[in-house]
Scaffold this motif. Sequence first.
Motif, short mmCIF file in Angstrom:
data_model
loop_
_atom_site.label_atom_id
_atom_site.label_comp_id
_atom_site.label_asym_id
_atom_site.label_seq_id
_atom_site.Cartn_x
_atom_site.Cartn_y
_atom_site.Cartn_z
N MET A 1 0.84 -1.19 0.00
CA MET A 1 0.00 0.00 0.00
C MET A 1 0.88 1.25 0.00
N VAL A 2 0.62 2.15 -0.94
CA VAL A 2 1.42 3.36 -1.05
C VAL A 2 1.00 4.34 0.03
N ALA A 3 1.97 4.78 0.84
CA ALA A 3 1.67 5.71 1.92
C ALA A 3 1.33 7.08 1.36
N PHE A 4 0.64 7.87 2.16
CA PHE A 4 0.26 9.20 1.72
C PHE A 4 1.49 10.06 1.48
N GLY A 5 2.55 9.87 2.29
CA GLY A 5 3.77 10.65 2.12
C GLY A 5 4.34 10.49 0.72
N LYS A 6 4.32 9.26 0.21
CA LYS A 6 4.84 9.04 -1.14
C LYS A 6 3.91 9.64 -2.18
N LYS A 7 2.61 9.50 -1.95
CA LYS A 7 1.64 10.08 -2.89
C LYS A 7 1.77 11.59 -2.94
N LEU A 8 2.00 12.21 -1.77
CA LEU A 8 2.19 13.66 -1.72
C LEU A 8 3.42 14.06 -2.51
N LYS A 9 4.49 13.29 -2.36
CA LYS A 9 5.74 13.60 -3.06
C LYS A 9 5.57 13.47 -4.57
N GLU A 10 4.82 12.48 -5.01
CA GLU A 10 4.63 12.25 -6.43
C GLU A 10 3.75 13.32 -7.08
N ARG A 11 2.77 13.81 -6.35
CA ARG A 11 1.79 14.72 -6.94
C ARG A 11 2.07 16.19 -6.70
N GLN A 12 3.04 16.48 -5.87
CA GLN A 12 3.29 17.89 -5.58
C GLN A 12 3.91 18.59 -6.79
N ILE A 13 3.67 19.88 -6.88
CA ILE A 13 4.26 20.71 -7.94
C ILE A 13 5.73 20.92 -7.58
N GLN A 14 6.61 20.44 -8.43
CA GLN A 14 8.03 20.33 -8.06
C GLN A 14 8.67 21.67 -7.70
N GLU A 15 8.33 22.72 -8.43
CA GLU A 15 8.97 24.01 -8.13
C GLU A 15 8.50 24.59 -6.79
N TRP A 16 7.46 24.02 -6.22
CA TRP A 16 6.95 24.49 -4.93
C TRP A 16 7.18 23.46 -3.81
N LYS A 17 7.97 22.44 -4.06
CA LYS A 17 8.03 21.31 -3.13
C LYS A 17 8.49 21.69 -1.73
N GLU A 18 9.31 22.72 -1.59
CA GLU A 18 9.80 23.10 -0.26
C GLU A 18 8.74 23.79 0.59
N TYR A 19 7.62 24.14 -0.04
CA TYR A 19 6.57 24.85 0.71
C TYR A 19 5.42 23.94 1.13
N TYR A 20 5.49 22.67 0.76
CA TYR A 20 4.47 21.73 1.19
C TYR A 20 4.70 21.32 2.64
N ILE A 21 3.67 20.80 3.27
CA ILE A 21 3.82 20.26 4.61
C ILE A 21 4.85 19.14 4.59
N ASN A 22 5.75 19.15 5.57
CA ASN A 22 6.75 18.08 5.67
C ASN A 22 6.10 16.90 6.38
N TYR A 23 5.34 16.15 5.62
CA TYR A 23 4.55 15.07 6.20
C TYR A 23 5.43 13.98 6.82
N LYS A 24 6.52 13.68 6.15
CA LYS A 24 7.41 12.64 6.66
C LYS A 24 8.01 13.03 8.01
N LEU A 25 8.44 14.28 8.14
CA LEU A 25 9.01 14.76 9.40
C LEU A 25 7.97 14.72 10.51
N MET A 26 6.76 15.19 10.21
CA MET A 26 5.71 15.21 11.23
C MET A 26 5.32 13.80 11.65
N LYS A 27 5.37 12.88 10.71
CA LYS A 27 5.04 11.49 11.04
C LYS A 27 6.11 10.89 11.95
N LYS A 28 7.36 11.25 11.69
CA LYS A 28 8.44 10.78 12.57
C LYS A 28 8.29 11.34 13.98
#
Length: 698
Positions: A1-28
């Motif tokens: 099952m693909v985790a949401f963190g990976k789905k977020l990374k795949e679908r995010q707009i690349q030039e804006w990637k640093e402004y998305y929620i750091n889901y992986k960090l928050m999950k840790k």
Amino acid sequence: MVAFGKKLKERQIQEWKEYYINYKLMKKRVRHYANQIAIRQIDRQHVFKDFSRRLDNQIEKIVLFLLEQQGLLASRLAKLGEQLDSLQEQPDISRICELREAYREVGRDLLKLLYFVEMNAIGLRKILKKFDKRLGYRFTNYYVKTRANHPYSLLQQVFKHVGFGAVVGAISRNLADLQDRQGSYLSIYDQPALPLQDSVLDSVKAATERLSNSTNFLHFLAQHALIMQEDLPTPVEEHAGHERYHFMSLLLNLVNTFLYMVNTYIIVPTADNYSLSLGAAATVCGIVIGAMAVAQLFSSVYFSAWSNKSYFRPLVFSSIVLLVGNTLYALALDLNSIAVLLIGRLLCGFGSARAVNRRYISDCVPLNIRMQASAGFVSASALGMACGPALAGLLQTEFKIYNLTFNQNTLPGWVMAVAWLVYLLWLWVSFREPAHQTEEEHSPEGPNADQAVSDVLEKGLAQPLLLSSEDNQEDEEGDQECDGSEEASEDSRQPATSIASAYRLLTSSVKVQLLIYFMLKYAMEILLSESSVITSYYFKWSTSSVAIFLACLGLTVLPVNLVVGSYLGNMYEDRQILLASEIMVCFGILLSFNIISPYSMTQYVCSGLIMFVSAEVLEGVNLSLLSRVMSSRLSRGTYNGGLLSTEAGTIARVIADGTITLAGYLGEKRLLNATLLPSLLICIFSIIATCFTYNSMY
């Protein structure tokens, strides 16, 4: 099952990637807190403070970038406005085309920003849910309460359309000004009724409306249909919707819904008299009315499954079965057989194609008009509910043709048999069977996946964000540290394959919503089905009087939804209206009890009106919440969310009609209180359940 963190990374707009929620960090951090608490090295207060600070930082990062991008869009619009002003002095066709395309480009960039907000909103909701689950705290309740209503709330910037409305308005007005209508430039403010046909603008408006999570009459009415959508519809689905859509076929589905509701309620005013004429007790009307609901329990499932392969054949079968069922219902008097009467009603229930009607709207109607079609579905149901008893009141005559008796008891059956015959002929001539799609067609993969995501962005968002119907199964099981295989991902997206698997997808808040739906349908069925017996016993009402009373109740449906959808829904939260409506239903039930003798007509009519109107308000809000919190895996397939709600309501009707018949053994004097008592207990239980899950309905 693909985790949401990976789905977020795949679908995010690349030039804006640093402004998305750091889901992986928050999950840790959530996992770290859980480990520290397990060995008692950290307390709850510290966890709340630290996680709140980190989440505030994430939201601040998102909001500041959002404001920056809105400023850039506003600056571009200001420059385009200057060009538009100069164009008014010296019109030039080529410059008009260039300027219109420039405004469309701003609209496309606005769609990117809306998509950015959508992904972050889902990420925030998921991390809050994960925190509550892993640590067992009600952190979401605390965080939302302290942030959402604060005057400097950053959370509202994410979950509301703050600032977007001005941008959309500027684009809309200027595109309208640039559109040549009969040789002149017209303002949308001068002639607001004139439609502006622009696909980009339509997508922007649709996305903004869903992002705002605001309500209006049409949207509120559409929620009654519980026609669910997935969070991010694929471009294949969107294009297919236009190719498969056929207006006459949609109209035939709506007429089917209308006729079926007329068929359900046309016998209510005369069911007790018909039972008496066949030698049964008047309270057997509960079984006569409920027989249709019993059969519908099964027909909903097989019609839902059948609609996976065809829409035309189930509708034809439904019409034939209803034609035969109504004919048997009408012949029961001449055959002097209560068995034939019940068989006729059972066949009418087996002809319930409402699952097909819902699926056609969900699968074949394009997204841009699906809300209107859903509202039409509900309006057709409400109109049929009012017309059924009203029509029964008009059929107060008696005559014979070739030894066949036509009177107030049999005419409803004959009239509906003719109506279904005419409908069958119309269906055969006018319905167009759409091509059915396979599940694989709904999942773009391979080299075109990126383009698919881009096209999704162009079509706008699919659901309100804070309470969007994301896959709850994925929420609870799928966000693991390691990503699963592609096969696991496919399994996680598959629709439920049985009632049991569908039930496992239901969260506690969804179960409470289904309980509320059960309660309101039970209370309404008790009121409607026993009305002829109660009013005849206490007030000596005629069949016409009962028909008028029931028709007046049915006619309140649309005005009530208009008030709630256009006004109350914008003033109060859904959960507030939900709880208030439950309390009013409870008050209506209490007021209906026969405690003080003599039992007055005023008491019965007022209590019935309070109960019915409150239940109508409750149904709209209940299904609105249900459509947003239910798993997206229940948006398609045989065992979908619409089927589950239909089954819950149908079971309630069956039990209510059975209760009337059983209570009849106590005598007509005790019938009213005996049937109201279960309604009161179920209502009180649903209010308690609502209070326990109230905070999860935000």
